[in-house]
Design a protein around this motif. Sequence first.
Motif, PDB file in Angstrom:
ATOM      1  N   TYR A   8       0.933  -1.180   0.054  1.00  9.83           N
ATOM      2  CA  TYR A   8       0.071  -0.182   0.006  1.00  9.83           C
ATOM      3  C   TYR A   8       0.910   1.284   0.031  1.00  9.83           C
ATOM      4  O   TYR A   8       1.903   1.229   1.008  1.00  9.83           O
ATOM      5  CB  TYR A   8      -0.879  -0.022   1.182  1.00  9.83           C
ATOM      6  CG  TYR A   8      -1.644   1.303   1.606  1.00  9.83           C
ATOM      7  CD1 TYR A   8      -2.886   1.623   1.050  1.00  9.83           C
ATOM      8  CD2 TYR A   8      -0.808   2.346   2.458  1.00  9.83           C
ATOM      9  CE1 TYR A   8      -3.405   2.824   1.501  1.00  9.83           C
ATOM     10  CE2 TYR A   8      -1.530   3.415   2.740  1.00  9.83           C
ATOM     11  CZ  TYR A   8      -2.915   3.583   2.071  1.00  9.83           C
ATOM     12  OH  TYR A   8      -3.427   4.910   2.586  1.00  9.83           O
ATOM     13  N   ARG A  10       0.593   5.369   0.157  1.00 14.04           N
ATOM     14  CA  ARG A  10       0.075   6.860   0.124  1.00 14.04           C
ATOM     15  C   ARG A  10       0.451   7.602  -0.710  1.00 14.04           C
ATOM     16  O   ARG A  10       1.574   8.346  -0.153  1.00 14.04           O
ATOM     17  CB  ARG A  10      -0.182   7.096   1.492  1.00 14.04           C
ATOM     18  CG  ARG A  10      -1.358   8.232   1.645  1.00 14.04           C
ATOM     19  CD  ARG A  10      -1.337   8.854   3.186  1.00 14.04           C
ATOM     20  NE  ARG A  10      -1.580   7.598   4.073  1.00 14.04           N
ATOM     21  CZ  ARG A  10      -0.913   6.904   4.965  1.00 14.04           C
ATOM     22  NH1 ARG A  10       0.265   7.395   5.134  1.00 14.04           N
ATOM     23  NH2 ARG A  10      -1.168   5.973   5.608  1.00 14.04           N
ATOM     24  N   ASP A  53      -2.968   4.603  -3.239  1.00 11.08           N
ATOM     25  CA  ASP A  53      -4.018   5.489  -2.524  1.00 11.08           C
ATOM     26  C   ASP A  53      -3.896   6.982  -2.952  1.00 11.08           C
ATOM     27  O   ASP A  53      -2.921   7.660  -2.519  1.00 11.08           O
ATOM     28  CB  ASP A  53      -3.789   5.362  -1.109  1.00 11.08           C
ATOM     29  CG  ASP A  53      -5.085   6.130  -0.076  1.00 11.08           C
ATOM     30  OD1 ASP A  53      -5.850   6.885  -0.841  1.00 11.08           O
ATOM     31  OD2 ASP A  53      -5.249   5.746   0.819  1.00 11.08           O
ATOM     32  N   ASN A  55      -6.137   9.318  -2.345  1.00  8.84           N
ATOM     33  CA  ASN A  55      -7.023  10.390  -1.346  1.00  8.84           C
ATOM     34  C   ASN A  55      -5.975  11.600  -0.879  1.00  8.84           C
ATOM     35  O   ASN A  55      -6.880  12.434  -0.606  1.00  8.84           O
ATOM     36  CB  ASN A  55      -7.618   9.592  -0.352  1.00  8.84           C
ATOM     37  CG  ASN A  55      -8.616   8.636  -0.873  1.00  8.84           C
ATOM     38  OD1 ASN A  55      -9.885   9.066  -1.031  1.00  8.84           O
ATOM     39  ND2 ASN A  55      -8.473   7.288  -1.188  1.00  8.84           N
TER      40      ASN A  55
ATOM     41  N   GLN B  69      -5.800   3.609   5.592  1.00  9.18           N
ATOM     42  CA  GLN B  69      -6.423   4.805   5.093  1.00  9.18           C
ATOM     43  C   GLN B  69      -6.923   5.756   6.237  1.00  9.18           C
ATOM     44  O   GLN B  69      -7.172   6.970   5.951  1.00  9.18           O
ATOM     45  CB  GLN B  69      -7.470   4.686   4.108  1.00  9.18           C
ATOM     46  CG  GLN B  69      -7.138   3.810   2.913  1.00  9.18           C
ATOM     47  CD  GLN B  69      -8.278   3.649   1.835  1.00  9.18           C
ATOM     48  OE1 GLN B  69      -9.334   3.053   2.093  1.00  9.18           O
ATOM     49  NE2 GLN B  69      -8.361   4.875   0.859  1.00  9.18           N
TER      50      GLN B  69
END
Lengths: 284, 158
Positions: A8, A10, A53, A55, B69
């Motif tokens: 993952y 970010r 990700d 976001n 997240q």
Amino acid sequence: MKPAPFAYVRAETLDQVFDLLDEHGDDARILAGGQSLMATLNMRLSAPEVLIDINHLKGLSEISCDGETLKIGALARHSQVLESTDVQTYAPLIAKTMPHVAHQAIRNRGTFGGSVAFADPAAELPAVTRTLGARFVLQGRDGQRTVVADDFFQGLFETDLKENELLVGAEIPVIQDGERTAFMELARRHGDYAMVGIAVQGRIEGDTFADMRLGFFGAGDQPILAKSAAAALNGQANSEDTIKKAQDSLDADLDPMPDLNGPAEMKMHLARVLTKRALAELAS
Amino acid sequence: MDQNVDITMKVNGQQVSRRIPARTNLVDFVRYDMELTGSHVGCEHGVCGACTIRVNGDIVRGCLMLAAQAEGAEVETIEGLSDAGEIADLQKAFHERNAVQCGFCTPGMLLTAQELLTKNASPSREEIREFISGNYCRCTGYQAIVDAIEWVAEERRG
């Protein structure tokens, strides 16, 4: 079920996104709101090696309007679009659509761009953006290009997005004086994927249809603009006979797939029912 | 690439840091790592609403968000809302109006009801039904749940 293991990242910058896409290609997936992607990962329908990700990328969640074009950033959440006064004023068709997009907890995470890029033929926003003649801004490492919705949606979950491009926003022509809108869908539970749905924008001048655009979802392998039905309406008086002709011409526009809800014939029937109801609402 | 991530967040007001597999979703993180088992796991694909959790003040599906997240976020579970007394009136109304039977959906239902009442102080029964439409209850038939939420809305308006 639980997703297969993945790494993952970010992403903080667009360059970082493109570096990762170049490095991992098909093995990487972009994670926006994740409200479709996470479900497919949980069910192991998809098992990427890396999730990127996005976001935390800056400047991709604004909604603004210059009077001609409504701009919706790709990371604008559904709940943000639902509550936006710009959307209510300049794109009332989208405002009518948003309460039907999933449920509150999902609208708080799901993004406008994610829904468009995923291009689910049963989802509302791909069909609605196509109805509105939206343009999508696709960002590559070396710059941006803009693609109209008609060219963007190409098939079942297929779009014009290249492997190393990111959808960063949508540009929607603002509603003009005299244009009317209607949105309807048939779902077994409010907020669930519809069996069939319709979005309409157009004019009724006197009692004559003009500039009609009818979009359908859940009615084929992609969001569909029903051009034959629109042609059957434009320039014709709003009468039972005209509406019957528009309903009949849907055979040329739609190609629904049978699913758990029922056979294709049933969906065609529902599309004709929705067409009549939506046109009645448009005229009211 | 590393399939683990370091995360730091606030859970019910308490700062926590952990190293976890990146694939861990938020509801599994609060259940297994934080041992807060009030948030339930039902369908694991966003349909049932049993895993509803609040992140930075908004309800989300705990099964459709990675714990990674929630880095830097304020995460609140049913335990947090309950201990703070924020939803004491909703809990009492659910109990007294028989809006609870097996209880599996109840934590998610309470968080969803609380978000509705903070956005809309006077929801109609239809609006209540629409707002809780993302939360499945297999026992009550919803009528008693709608009653309870409607009653609390009236009480809070005073």
